[in-house]
Motif scaffolding. Structure first.
Motif, PDB file in Angstrom:
ATOM      1  N   SER A  10      30.044 -68.422 -17.212  1.00 46.98           N
ATOM      2  CA  SER A  10      29.142 -68.055 -18.299  1.00 46.98           C
ATOM      3  C   SER A  10      29.446 -68.874 -19.558  1.00 46.98           C
ATOM      4  O   SER A  10      28.533 -69.396 -20.203  1.00 46.98           O
ATOM      5  N   TRP A  11      30.723 -68.985 -19.907  1.00 43.85           N
ATOM      6  CA  TRP A  11      31.114 -69.767 -21.074  1.00 43.85           C
ATOM      7  C   TRP A  11      30.735 -71.238 -20.893  1.00 43.85           C
ATOM      8  O   TRP A  11      30.221 -71.881 -21.814  1.00 43.85           O
ATOM      9  N   MET A  12      30.998 -71.774 -19.737  1.00 43.59           N
ATOM     10  CA  MET A  12      30.677 -73.178 -19.480  1.00 43.59           C
ATOM     11  C   MET A  12      29.164 -73.406 -19.558  1.00 43.59           C
ATOM     12  O   MET A  12      28.714 -74.443 -20.061  1.00 43.59           O
ATOM     13  N   GLY A  13      28.394 -72.454 -19.083  1.00 41.65           N
ATOM     14  CA  GLY A  13      26.933 -72.562 -19.174  1.00 41.65           C
ATOM     15  C   GLY A  13      26.478 -72.637 -20.616  1.00 41.65           C
ATOM     16  O   GLY A  13      25.607 -73.448 -20.976  1.00 41.65           O
ATOM     17  N   ARG A  14      27.039 -71.808 -21.476  1.00 40.62           N
ATOM     18  CA  ARG A  14      26.678 -71.831 -22.897  1.00 40.62           C
ATOM     19  C   ARG A  14      27.101 -73.139 -23.561  1.00 40.62           C
ATOM     20  O   ARG A  14      26.369 -73.702 -24.375  1.00 40.62           O
ATOM     21  N   ILE A  15      28.277 -73.626 -23.203  1.00 41.13           N
ATOM     22  CA  ILE A  15      28.749 -74.889 -23.763  1.00 41.13           C
ATOM     23  C   ILE A  15      27.823 -76.032 -23.346  1.00 41.13           C
ATOM     24  O   ILE A  15      27.425 -76.869 -24.167  1.00 41.13           O
ATOM     25  N   MET A  16      27.460 -76.072 -22.080  1.00 46.07           N
ATOM     26  CA  MET A  16      26.581 -77.137 -21.584  1.00 46.07           C
ATOM     27  C   MET A  16      25.201 -77.058 -22.244  1.00 46.07           C
ATOM     28  O   MET A  16      24.604 -78.089 -22.558  1.00 46.07           O
ATOM     29  N   THR A  17      24.709 -75.855 -22.477  1.00 47.18           N
ATOM     30  CA  THR A  17      23.424 -75.693 -23.170  1.00 47.18           C
ATOM     31  C   THR A  17      23.509 -76.271 -24.574  1.00 47.18           C
ATOM     32  O   THR A  17      22.596 -76.976 -25.029  1.00 47.18           O
ATOM     33  N   ARG A  18      24.605 -76.013 -25.261  1.00 50.40           N
ATOM     34  CA  ARG A  18      24.783 -76.569 -26.607  1.00 50.40           C
ATOM     35  C   ARG A  18      24.884 -78.086 -26.577  1.00 50.40           C
ATOM     36  O   ARG A  18      24.355 -78.764 -27.457  1.00 50.40           O
ATOM     37  N   PHE A  19      25.557 -78.631 -25.558  1.00 47.97           N
ATOM     38  CA  PHE A  19      25.611 -80.089 -25.412  1.00 47.97           C
ATOM     39  C   PHE A  19      24.215 -80.659 -25.216  1.00 47.97           C
ATOM     40  O   PHE A  19      23.871 -81.700 -25.778  1.00 47.97           O
ATOM     41  N   ASP A  20      23.395 -79.996 -24.414  1.00 44.94           N
ATOM     42  CA  ASP A  20      22.022 -80.462 -24.185  1.00 44.94           C
ATOM     43  C   ASP A  20      21.220 -80.451 -25.483  1.00 44.94           C
ATOM     44  O   ASP A  20      20.481 -81.398 -25.772  1.00 44.94           O
ATOM     45  N   ILE A  21      21.368 -79.404 -26.277  1.00 40.62           N
ATOM     46  CA  ILE A  21      20.667 -79.303 -27.558  1.00 40.62           C
ATOM     47  C   ILE A  21      21.127 -80.425 -28.493  1.00 40.62           C
ATOM     48  O   ILE A  21      20.312 -81.098 -29.127  1.00 40.62           O
ATOM     49  N   MET A  22      22.439 -80.647 -28.557  1.00 37.82           N
ATOM     50  CA  MET A  22      22.975 -81.710 -29.416  1.00 37.82           C
ATOM     51  C   MET A  22      22.497 -83.073 -28.941  1.00 37.82           C
ATOM     52  O   MET A  22      22.161 -83.938 -29.757  1.00 37.82           O
ATOM     53  N   SER A  23      22.437 -83.281 -27.638  1.00 37.67           N
ATOM     54  CA  SER A  23      21.965 -84.551 -27.088  1.00 37.67           C
ATOM     55  C   SER A  23      20.520 -84.818 -27.499  1.00 37.67           C
ATOM     56  O   SER A  23      20.171 -85.940 -27.887  1.00 37.67           O
ATOM     57  N   GLU A  24      19.672 -83.812 -27.436  1.00 38.84           N
ATOM     58  CA  GLU A  24      18.274 -83.960 -27.847  1.00 38.84           C
ATOM     59  C   GLU A  24      18.167 -84.300 -29.330  1.00 38.84           C
ATOM     60  O   GLU A  24      17.378 -85.151 -29.720  1.00 38.84           O
ATOM     61  N   LYS A  25      18.976 -83.641 -30.156  1.00 38.07           N
ATOM     62  CA  LYS A  25      18.948 -83.921 -31.593  1.00 38.07           C
ATOM     63  C   LYS A  25      19.408 -85.353 -31.885  1.00 38.07           C
ATOM     64  O   LYS A  25      18.845 -86.024 -32.740  1.00 38.07           O
TER      65      LYS A  25
END
Length: 99
Positions: A10-25
């Protein structure tokens, strides 16, 4: 500190989601940096690949004022519309030369 596998996933999923958001930005910001007045800027490598020409030919186009360019922090950039205009001009010259 012990965590179970489900909590870790669950934690890793949230971290990866944040990485995806940062990558898009970052991609959005990069696109903003590579544009001027809403128009896309190309660097030397982009233009060389697009026109399939040598670096010397591109330098000749600049020297002969066939293509406008901009120097930003020591790096050369070209507006995409200027590259398209160069292509149109070259095409129309070759069509007129065949008549």
């Amino acid at each position: 500190m012990n965590i179970d596998k489900m909590e870790f996933v669950s934690w890793m999923g949230r971290i990866m989601t944040r990485f995806d958001i940062m990558s898009e930005k970052i991609k959005e910001n990069q696109n903003d940096l590579n544009s001027i007045d809403g128009e896309q800027l190309l660097d030397n490598q982009d233009v060389l690949q697009l026109l399939k020409i040598s670096p010397r030919s591109l330098q000749r186009y600049r020297s002969n004022k066939k293509i406008p360019y901009y120097t930003i922090s020591g790096k050369l950039y070209y507006k995409l519309s200027d590259v398209h205009q160069l292509i149109r001009d070259s095409f129309s010259k070759s069509v007129r030369g065949c008549s």
